[in-house]
Design a protein around this motif. Structure first.
Motif, PDB file in Angstrom:
ATOM      1  N   ILE A   1      62.523 -21.013  42.351  1.00 49.02           N
ATOM      2  CA  ILE A   1      62.771 -20.447  43.679  1.00 49.02           C
ATOM      3  C   ILE A   1      61.494 -20.575  44.491  1.00 49.02           C
ATOM      4  O   ILE A   1      60.424 -20.114  44.072  1.00 49.02           O
ATOM      5  CB  ILE A   1      63.196 -18.967  43.602  1.00 49.02           C
ATOM      6  CG1 ILE A   1      64.491 -18.821  42.801  1.00 49.02           C
ATOM      7  CG2 ILE A   1      63.379 -18.397  45.016  1.00 49.02           C
ATOM      8  CD1 ILE A   1      64.903 -17.383  42.557  1.00 49.02           C
ATOM      9  N   TYR A   2      61.616 -21.211  45.660  1.00 52.01           N
ATOM     10  CA  TYR A   2      60.479 -21.374  46.559  1.00 52.01           C
ATOM     11  C   TYR A   2      60.772 -20.657  47.870  1.00 52.01           C
ATOM     12  O   TYR A   2      61.844 -20.814  48.455  1.00 52.01           O
ATOM     13  CB  TYR A   2      60.203 -22.853  46.836  1.00 52.01           C
ATOM     14  CG  TYR A   2      59.043 -23.084  47.773  1.00 52.01           C
ATOM     15  CD1 TYR A   2      57.736 -23.025  47.315  1.00 52.01           C
ATOM     16  CD2 TYR A   2      59.258 -23.312  49.133  1.00 52.01           C
ATOM     17  CE1 TYR A   2      56.665 -23.199  48.175  1.00 52.01           C
ATOM     18  CE2 TYR A   2      58.197 -23.487  49.999  1.00 52.01           C
ATOM     19  CZ  TYR A   2      56.896 -23.441  49.515  1.00 52.01           C
ATOM     20  OH  TYR A   2      55.844 -23.606  50.378  1.00 52.01           O
ATOM     21  N   ASP A   3      59.808 -19.861  48.317  1.00 51.07           N
ATOM     22  CA  ASP A   3      59.911 -19.118  49.562  1.00 51.07           C
ATOM     23  C   ASP A   3      58.930 -19.749  50.555  1.00 51.07           C
ATOM     24  O   ASP A   3      57.731 -19.855  50.264  1.00 51.07           O
ATOM     25  CB  ASP A   3      59.557 -17.650  49.313  1.00 51.07           C
ATOM     26  CG  ASP A   3      59.806 -16.760  50.531  1.00 51.07           C
ATOM     27  OD1 ASP A   3      59.494 -17.193  51.659  1.00 51.07           O
ATOM     28  OD2 ASP A   3      60.297 -15.627  50.356  1.00 51.07           O
ATOM     29  N   THR A   4      59.407 -20.164  51.720  1.00 50.43           N
ATOM     30  CA  THR A   4      58.530 -20.836  52.676  1.00 50.43           C
ATOM     31  C   THR A   4      57.442 -19.918  53.209  1.00 50.43           C
ATOM     32  O   THR A   4      56.438 -20.393  53.750  1.00 50.43           O
ATOM     33  CB  THR A   4      59.351 -21.395  53.863  1.00 50.43           C
ATOM     34  OG1 THR A   4      60.126 -20.327  54.435  1.00 50.43           O
ATOM     35  CG2 THR A   4      60.284 -22.505  53.403  1.00 50.43           C
ATOM     36  N   ALA A   5      57.605 -18.613  53.054  1.00 50.43           N
ATOM     37  CA  ALA A   5      56.582 -17.670  53.516  1.00 50.43           C
ATOM     38  C   ALA A   5      55.649 -17.244  52.387  1.00 50.43           C
ATOM     39  O   ALA A   5      54.456 -17.017  52.603  1.00 50.43           O
ATOM     40  CB  ALA A   5      57.239 -16.437  54.134  1.00 50.43           C
ATOM     41  N   ARG A   6      56.185 -17.175  51.151  1.00 46.51           N
ATOM     42  CA  ARG A   6      55.397 -16.605  50.039  1.00 46.51           C
ATOM     43  C   ARG A   6      55.057 -17.615  48.953  1.00 46.51           C
ATOM     44  O   ARG A   6      54.312 -17.316  48.028  1.00 46.51           O
ATOM     45  CB  ARG A   6      56.173 -15.438  49.428  1.00 46.51           C
ATOM     46  CG  ARG A   6      56.421 -14.287  50.380  1.00 46.51           C
ATOM     47  CD  ARG A   6      57.467 -13.327  49.834  1.00 46.51           C
ATOM     48  NE  ARG A   6      57.113 -12.837  48.508  1.00 46.51           N
ATOM     49  CZ  ARG A   6      57.990 -12.276  47.679  1.00 46.51           C
ATOM     50  NH1 ARG A   6      59.269 -12.170  48.034  1.00 46.51           N
ATOM     51  NH2 ARG A   6      57.605 -11.849  46.502  1.00 46.51           N
ATOM     52  N   GLY A   7      55.605 -18.821  49.045  1.00 43.73           N
ATOM     53  CA  GLY A   7      55.309 -19.833  48.037  1.00 43.73           C
ATOM     54  C   GLY A   7      56.273 -19.794  46.864  1.00 43.73           C
ATOM     55  O   GLY A   7      57.401 -19.297  46.974  1.00 43.73           O
ATOM     56  N   LEU A   8      55.823 -20.295  45.727  1.00 41.94           N
ATOM     57  CA  LEU A   8      56.662 -20.374  44.534  1.00 41.94           C
ATOM     58  C   LEU A   8      56.820 -18.986  43.923  1.00 41.94           C
ATOM     59  O   LEU A   8      55.839 -18.375  43.490  1.00 41.94           O
ATOM     60  CB  LEU A   8      56.040 -21.338  43.524  1.00 41.94           C
ATOM     61  CG  LEU A   8      56.865 -21.677  42.281  1.00 41.94           C
ATOM     62  CD1 LEU A   8      58.171 -22.377  42.657  1.00 41.94           C
ATOM     63  CD2 LEU A   8      56.052 -22.542  41.319  1.00 41.94           C
ATOM     64  N   LEU A   9      58.058 -18.507  43.856  1.00 37.93           N
ATOM     65  CA  LEU A   9      58.315 -17.158  43.355  1.00 37.93           C
ATOM     66  C   LEU A   9      58.623 -17.139  41.866  1.00 37.93           C
ATOM     67  O   LEU A   9      58.280 -16.181  41.165  1.00 37.93           O
ATOM     68  CB  LEU A   9      59.495 -16.528  44.115  1.00 37.93           C
ATOM     69  CG  LEU A   9      59.360 -16.415  45.625  1.00 37.93           C
ATOM     70  CD1 LEU A   9      60.572 -15.689  46.208  1.00 37.93           C
ATOM     71  CD2 LEU A   9      58.074 -15.695  46.011  1.00 37.93           C
ATOM     72  N   ALA A  10      59.289 -18.172  41.365  1.00 34.76           N
ATOM     73  CA  ALA A  10      59.663 -18.214  39.952  1.00 34.76           C
ATOM     74  C   ALA A  10      59.983 -19.645  39.565  1.00 34.76           C
ATOM     75  O   ALA A  10      60.464 -20.432  40.383  1.00 34.76           O
ATOM     76  CB  ALA A  10      60.868 -17.311  39.690  1.00 34.76           C
ATOM     77  N   ASP A  11      59.706 -19.971  38.306  1.00 32.72           N
ATOM     78  CA  ASP A  11      59.904 -21.341  37.818  1.00 32.72           C
ATOM     79  C   ASP A  11      60.220 -21.282  36.333  1.00 32.72           C
ATOM     80  O   ASP A  11      59.497 -20.634  35.570  1.00 32.72           O
ATOM     81  CB  ASP A  11      58.628 -22.160  38.067  1.00 32.72           C
ATOM     82  CG  ASP A  11      58.745 -23.605  37.625  1.00 32.72           C
ATOM     83  OD1 ASP A  11      59.874 -24.112  37.542  1.00 32.72           O
ATOM     84  OD2 ASP A  11      57.694 -24.219  37.357  1.00 32.72           O
ATOM     85  N   ALA A  12      61.302 -21.935  35.915  1.00 31.93           N
ATOM     86  CA  ALA A  12      61.689 -21.935  34.501  1.00 31.93           C
ATOM     87  C   ALA A  12      62.108 -23.341  34.104  1.00 31.93           C
ATOM     88  O   ALA A  12      62.687 -24.093  34.891  1.00 31.93           O
ATOM     89  CB  ALA A  12      62.836 -20.954  34.256  1.00 31.93           C
ATOM     90  N   LEU A  13      61.797 -23.712  32.865  1.00 33.38           N
ATOM     91  CA  LEU A  13      62.073 -25.068  32.382  1.00 33.38           C
ATOM     92  C   LEU A  13      62.527 -25.019  30.939  1.00 33.38           C
ATOM     93  O   LEU A  13      61.971 -24.286  30.120  1.00 33.38           O
ATOM     94  CB  LEU A  13      60.806 -25.930  32.501  1.00 33.38           C
ATOM     95  CG  LEU A  13      60.936 -27.398  32.090  1.00 33.38           C
ATOM     96  CD1 LEU A  13      61.749 -28.165  33.124  1.00 33.38           C
ATOM     97  CD2 LEU A  13      59.543 -28.028  31.958  1.00 33.38           C
ATOM     98  N   PHE A  14      63.537 -25.831  30.624  1.00 33.62           N
ATOM     99  CA  PHE A  14      63.945 -26.013  29.229  1.00 33.62           C
ATOM    100  C   PHE A  14      63.908 -27.502  28.915  1.00 33.62           C
ATOM    101  O   PHE A  14      64.526 -28.303  29.608  1.00 33.62           O
ATOM    102  CB  PHE A  14      65.363 -25.483  28.969  1.00 33.62           C
ATOM    103  CG  PHE A  14      65.804 -25.713  27.549  1.00 33.62           C
ATOM    104  CD1 PHE A  14      65.399 -24.863  26.536  1.00 33.62           C
ATOM    105  CD2 PHE A  14      66.584 -26.813  27.221  1.00 33.62           C
ATOM    106  CE1 PHE A  14      65.777 -25.089  25.220  1.00 33.62           C
ATOM    107  CE2 PHE A  14      66.971 -27.050  25.911  1.00 33.62           C
ATOM    108  CZ  PHE A  14      66.565 -26.184  24.912  1.00 33.62           C
ATOM    109  N   SER A  15      63.158 -27.850  27.894  1.00 36.13           N
ATOM    110  CA  SER A  15      63.034 -29.252  27.495  1.00 36.13           C
ATOM    111  C   SER A  15      64.003 -29.565  26.353  1.00 36.13           C
ATOM    112  O   SER A  15      64.157 -28.772  25.416  1.00 36.13           O
ATOM    113  CB  SER A  15      61.605 -29.550  27.034  1.00 36.13           C
ATOM    114  OG  SER A  15      61.525 -30.863  26.513  1.00 36.13           O
ATOM    115  N   GLN A  16      64.639 -30.731  26.412  1.00 39.18           N
ATOM    116  CA  GLN A  16      65.594 -31.155  25.398  1.00 39.18           C
ATOM    117  C   GLN A  16      64.958 -32.042  24.327  1.00 39.18           C
ATOM    118  O   GLN A  16      65.670 -32.730  23.587  1.00 39.18           O
ATOM    119  CB  GLN A  16      66.750 -31.915  26.049  1.00 39.18           C
ATOM    120  CG  GLN A  16      67.531 -31.123  27.077  1.00 39.18           C
ATOM    121  CD  GLN A  16      68.624 -31.964  27.729  1.00 39.18           C
ATOM    122  OE1 GLN A  16      68.811 -33.141  27.413  1.00 39.18           O
ATOM    123  NE2 GLN A  16      69.343 -31.372  28.658  1.00 39.18           N
ATOM    124  N   VAL A  17      63.640 -32.041  24.219  1.00 44.10           N
ATOM    125  CA  VAL A  17      62.940 -32.930  23.284  1.00 44.10           C
ATOM    126  C   VAL A  17      63.505 -32.817  21.877  1.00 44.10           C
ATOM    127  O   VAL A  17      63.756 -33.822  21.207  1.00 44.10           O
ATOM    128  CB  VAL A  17      61.429 -32.630  23.281  1.00 44.10           C
ATOM    129  CG1 VAL A  17      60.755 -33.297  22.082  1.00 44.10           C
ATOM    130  CG2 VAL A  17      60.786 -33.138  24.564  1.00 44.10           C
TER     131      VAL A  17
END
Length: 346
Positions: free
Chosen positions: A17-33
């Motif tokens: 989730i990116y907020d144009t006023a506050r920047g990156l609010l949350a980031d999640a990743l799952f790798s299928q390696v």
């Protein structure tokens, strides 16, 4: 705007989730390696099925992390291409359905534009114009960037991408999957003086790349060393990995310097999975720094495929008024030269 970004182009499920006023609010990743490792590469059907399982839980995770409700989202961006069609369809279907249900706009984002803009998430982002080196498992491109959507392709790989060459070299050395990090790790133990691999196309004019010949040279060297009485030893493998990595790094550095001089620019932005390579980062800084050229990279967590870059790219275009149309579709192949500034695309 608060934009939810969904990345499902290949073997990593990314949501942010990116907020144009506050920047990156949350980031999640799952790798299928772990899923693809036993096959030695990505199996498209398995990738698509796992995206189906993981995307919605990751959406819930980032919403909770950002302390937001779904109704707080102002737009949804998803990767529309290039990539594996089945995997792209998962993110596109989910993103567009959620947007329709919430009554907010959706927008399909070019995967490589996401990578190109990832360094903009830094505290001190680069300023355009600049030259971008996009280097990953599927792409090796040099692009002049004059603004959002204002891209001029300067050169690209005529065959294997740099990341693809790393993966194939790892397979020849029996290092497993994913190959790039494995080759780089093994190269740290190698003797840089033992083998001297060719630097493809550096003596020719122009900014195109070719790594198929380097891959063939690597295979020939492995075969020759394997015929010795002791066979291919761990030391041999490390020395070959070092020679291969050095050849790729030198080639990329030479072409980047040439591109900057050709365009009369002093800023280089590097993005994509291979941009995490420590030797490549060090070589660019060492060679370009003394000439007054600045080099920018994404944070290590943003070098691989991720939702943050899609959320950011989507936010920049949505703020300018760009939206999906009814006939928007995913694309396995999508040249960056077809992108336009938001004012023209909207």
């Amino acid at each position: 705007m608060r934009v939810l970004g969904i990345e499902t182009s290949c073997d990593e499920t990314g949501v942010a989730i990116y907020d144009t006023a506050r920047g990156l609010l949350a980031d999640a990743l799952f790798s299928q390696v772990a899923i693809h490792a036993e096959y030695g590469g990505v199996v498209p059907e398995l990738a698509s099925r796992d995206h189906i399982r993981k995307t919605l839980p990751l959406v819930d995770k980032v919403l909770a992390e950002a302390e937001l409700l779904k109704t707080d989202i102002d737009g949804i961006a998803y990767t529309a291409g290039p990539g594996l069609v089945g995997a792209l369809m998962v993110g596109a279907t989910l993103g567009r359905s959620m947007a329709r249900g919430l009554g907010v706009p959706s927008l399909g984002i070019h995967h490589m534009e996401g990578h190109l803009l990832a360094p903009m998430l830094a505290d001190e982002p680069p300023q355009w114009p600049f030259v971008a080196l996009l280097v990953s498992g599927g792409h090796t491109q040099l692009v002049r960037v004059d603004g959002l959507g204002r891209y001029k392709l300067l050169g690209e790989s005529l065959d294997d991408a740099a990341g693809e060459a790393f993966d194939k070299t790892a397979k020849m050395l029996e290092l497993g999957y994913p190959g790039g990090p494995a080759v780089a790790a093994l190269a740290e133990q190698g003797n840089p003086a033992r083998f001297d691999f060719p630097r493809p196309m550096v003596k020719r004019p122009g900014l195109d790349f070719s790594f198929s010949g380097l891959k063939t040279h690597t295979r020939t060297t492995i075969a020759a060393e394997g015929k010795k009485p002791q066979g291919l030893t761990d030391i041999d493998k490390a020395d070959i990995a070092r020679a291969f990595e050095s050849a790729v790094v030198d080639t990329l550095v030479i072409k980047c310097r040439r591109a900057l001089k050709q365009e009369g620019l002093r800023t280089l932005v590097m993005a994509g999975g291979v941009s995490a390579n420590k030797r490549l980062r060090a070589a660019l800084t060492e060679k370009l720094g003394p000439e007054g050229m600045g080099v920018y990279y994404p944070a290590p967590s943003l070098c691989t495929d991720n939702g943050a870059m899609i959320a950011y790219a989507g936010a920049q275009r949505m703020v300018a008024g760009e939206r999906d149309t009814d006939d928007t579709d995913v694309r396995a192949r999508w040249p960056m030269t077809e992108l336009a500034p938001p004012s023209q695309a909207a």
